[in-house]
Design a protein around this motif. Structure first.
Motif, mmCIF file in Angstrom:
data_model
loop_
_atom_site.group_PDB
_atom_site.id
_atom_site.type_symbol
_atom_site.label_atom_id
_atom_site.label_comp_id
_atom_site.label_asym_id
_atom_site.label_seq_id
_atom_site.Cartn_x
_atom_site.Cartn_y
_atom_site.Cartn_z
ATOM 1 N N SER A 2 17.968 3.465 8.606
ATOM 2 C CA SER A 2 17.402 4.261 7.528
ATOM 3 C C SER A 2 18.188 3.991 6.259
ATOM 4 N N ARG A 3 17.490 3.966 5.151
ATOM 5 C CA ARG A 3 18.157 3.710 3.878
ATOM 6 C C ARG A 3 17.413 4.414 2.741
ATOM 7 N N ARG A 4 18.110 4.539 1.613
ATOM 8 C CA ARG A 4 17.494 5.117 0.421
ATOM 9 C C ARG A 4 17.216 3.990 -0.556
ATOM 10 N N PHE A 5 16.008 3.982 -1.125
ATOM 11 C CA PHE A 5 15.621 2.926 -2.049
ATOM 12 C C PHE A 5 15.777 3.424 -3.486
ATOM 13 N N ASP A 6 16.678 2.775 -4.249
ATOM 14 C CA ASP A 6 16.869 3.117 -5.654
ATOM 15 C C ASP A 6 15.842 2.426 -6.545
ATOM 16 N N ARG A 7 15.353 1.260 -6.087
ATOM 17 C CA ARG A 7 14.415 0.483 -6.899
ATOM 18 C C ARG A 7 13.260 -0.006 -6.032
ATOM 19 N N VAL A 8 12.049 0.290 -6.471
ATOM 20 C CA VAL A 8 10.835 -0.187 -5.806
ATOM 21 C C VAL A 8 10.032 -0.989 -6.820
ATOM 22 N N VAL A 9 9.661 -2.201 -6.451
ATOM 23 C CA VAL A 9 8.826 -3.052 -7.297
ATOM 24 C C VAL A 9 7.494 -3.242 -6.587
ATOM 25 N N ALA A 10 6.424 -2.756 -7.202
ATOM 26 C CA ALA A 10 5.087 -2.876 -6.627
ATOM 27 C C ALA A 10 4.300 -3.937 -7.393
ATOM 28 N N LEU A 11 3.769 -4.908 -6.661
ATOM 29 C CA LEU A 11 3.023 -6.012 -7.250
ATOM 30 C C LEU A 11 1.547 -5.885 -6.905
ATOM 31 N N TYR A 12 0.687 -6.203 -7.857
ATOM 32 C CA TYR A 12 -0.748 -6.123 -7.594
ATOM 33 C C TYR A 12 -1.497 -7.121 -8.474
ATOM 34 N N ASN A 13 -2.654 -7.516 -7.995
ATOM 35 C CA ASN A 13 -3.527 -8.419 -8.732
ATOM 36 C C ASN A 13 -4.570 -7.588 -9.475
ATOM 37 N N PRO A 14 -4.568 -7.604 -10.809
ATOM 38 C CA PRO A 14 -5.511 -6.763 -11.553
ATOM 39 C C PRO A 14 -6.969 -7.191 -11.376
ATOM 40 N N ARG A 15 -7.190 -8.387 -10.847
ATOM 41 C CA ARG A 15 -8.553 -8.889 -10.651
ATOM 42 C C ARG A 15 -8.973 -8.905 -9.185
ATOM 43 N N SER A 16 -8.216 -8.223 -8.328
ATOM 44 C CA SER A 16 -8.535 -8.229 -6.913
ATOM 45 C C SER A 16 -9.796 -7.427 -6.634
ATOM 46 N N THR A 17 -10.447 -7.757 -5.520
ATOM 47 C CA THR A 17 -11.659 -7.022 -5.150
ATOM 48 C C THR A 17 -11.323 -5.638 -4.606
ATOM 49 N N GLY A 18 -10.134 -5.467 -4.066
ATOM 50 C CA GLY A 18 -9.706 -4.154 -3.589
ATOM 51 C C GLY A 18 -9.118 -3.334 -4.729
ATOM 52 N N ASP A 19 -8.617 -2.143 -4.405
ATOM 53 C CA ASP A 19 -8.063 -1.275 -5.446
ATOM 54 C C ASP A 19 -6.548 -1.367 -5.471
#
Length: 294
Positions: A2-19
Motif C-alpha cells: 500500500s502506498r500514498r500517491f502524491d502525484r497522479v498524471v492522467a492521460l487521454y485522447n481528446p478525439r477518442s470514441t470513448g469518454d
C-alpha cells in the motif's frame, strides 16, 4: 503493498470514441475531494505514441508518479511501454492504472475488482506480469494483455465493434473466416501453416474471445493458443470454440520463438504492428514487470 500517491498524471485522447476526457476530469474531481494533498494533472495526447512519451517523461521526472490512462486497451498499451522504458533507468519507478474508457476494456475487466478511485485512495498496488515481444533483436515492446497474429485477434476486434447475439456472432465469424488467408511460421525447426497464434496474459480478448479460464497476469506464466491451417469449416469451428472458451490452450513459462514465413500483422493489446517475412520473434513472460493499482 500500500502506498500514498502524491502525484497522479492522467492521460487521454481528446478525439477518442470513448469518454476518456470526461472520465479523466471526473477522476481528478473525485481524487481532489477524497485524497487531499494529491496533485492530479490531466494531459491530452496529440498523436500516436504520444501517451508513451508523456508516461515516460512523467515517471522520469518524478519516479513515484501514478500514470493513469483514461482509454481503452490500446491507449494503456502505450502508457505501459512508456513506464517500462522509464523503469530501465530507475528500477521500480512508476505505477500504472487504466481508467476504462474504451470498448473492450479487457485489462480493466481482468484486474480491477473495484472502482479505480477507491483503489487509488486505498493505495492498493501489486506487481503484474507483462508479455515481452522482441523482433529481430530490436527494442522490445510489452503487452499487458495479449499478443496475437492470424484470425483470432482479427475476429475478436470485429466482434468488439458489434452488439452480439448468437446469429450475429456466427455471421461475423463466417465472414472473417471466408476472407482469411493462412500465415506461415517456423518454430523449433518446423514450418507451420497456421490460422492463428495468440499469447495471453489475461483470460479474455475483446470481451468475447475467451482465451483461458485460468490465466492470470500475476502467475509468472502465459497461455498460448495455436490453430493450424485447415479447411474453412474446421477453422470456423475453432473460432467459435475460442469465443466460447472451449479451445485447448497451453500454459507456458519458457519463451516462444518463431520466424515469420510471410509478412504479417502482429497485434499487441489491439494495437497493430507490421512484421516482415523472415523476422525472428520471441515472446516471453516477464514476471512482476510492472506495478499497478488494483
Amino acid at each position: 503493498m500500500s502506498r500514498r500517491f502524491d502525484r497522479v498524471v492522467a492521460l487521454y485522447n481528446p478525439r477518442s470514441t470513448g469518454d476518456g476526457p470526461g472520465n479523466a476530469r471526473a477522476l481528478r474531481e473525485q481524487l481532489e475531494a477524497r485524497a487531499r494533498g494529491t496533485t492530479v494533472e490531466l494531459h491530452e495526447t496529440q498523436h500516436a505514441g504520444h501517451a508513451e512519451e508523456l508516461a515516460e517523461r512523467a515517471v522520469t521526472e518524478h519516479p513515484a508518479t501514478l500514470v493513469v490512462s483514461a482509454s481503452g486497451d490500446g491507449g494503456y498499451h502505450e502508457v505501459v511501454n512508456g513506464v517500462v522504458r522509464a523503469r530501465r533507468r530507475c528500477p521500480g519507478a512508476g505505477v500504472c492504472a487504466v481508467l476504462a474508457s474504451g470498448n473492450a476494456n479487457d485489462h480493466a475487466r481482468a484486474v480491477q475488482d473495484r472502482p479505480l478511485v477507491d483503489a487509488i485512495v486505498a493505495g492498493a498496488t501489486s506487481e503484474m506480469d507483462l508479455l515481452e515481444v522482441l523482433v529481430d533483436g530490436r527494442e522490445p515492446r510489452y503487452a499487458h494483455s495479449y499478443v496475437g497474429l492470424g484470425i483470432t485477434p482479427v475476429v475478436a476486434v470485429e466482434f468488439n465493434q458489434h452488439d452480439l447475439d448468437a446469429v450475429k456472432e456466427s455471421a461475423l465469424a463466417v465472414r472473417s473466416v471466408w476472407r482469411y488467408r493462412p500465415l506461415s511460421i517456423v518454430h523449433d525447426g518446423h514450418r507451420i501453416e497456421l490460422d492463428s497464434l495468440v499469447f495471453a496474459n489475461i483470460d479474455r480478448m475483446a470481451k468475447y474471445a475467451t482465451l483461458s479460464r485460468v490465466s492470470s497476469p500475476t502467475d509468472g506464466t502465459y497461455e498460448s493458443l495455436l490453430i493450424r491451417h485447415r479447411s474453412k469449416l474446421k477453422l470456423l469451428a475453432s473460432v467459435l470454440r475460442v469465443v466460447r472458451g472451449t479451445h485447448e490452450v497451453a500454459s507456458r513459462d519458457e519463451p516462444y520463438t518463431f520466424t515469420t514465413g510471410t509478412p504479417m500483422p502482429l497485434q499487441m493489446d489491439g494495437e497493430v504492428h507490421r512484421v516482415d517475412a523472415g523476422a525472428t520473434v520471441t515472446v516471453r513472460c516477464v514476471a512482476g514487470a510492472l506495478t499497478v493499482v488494483r
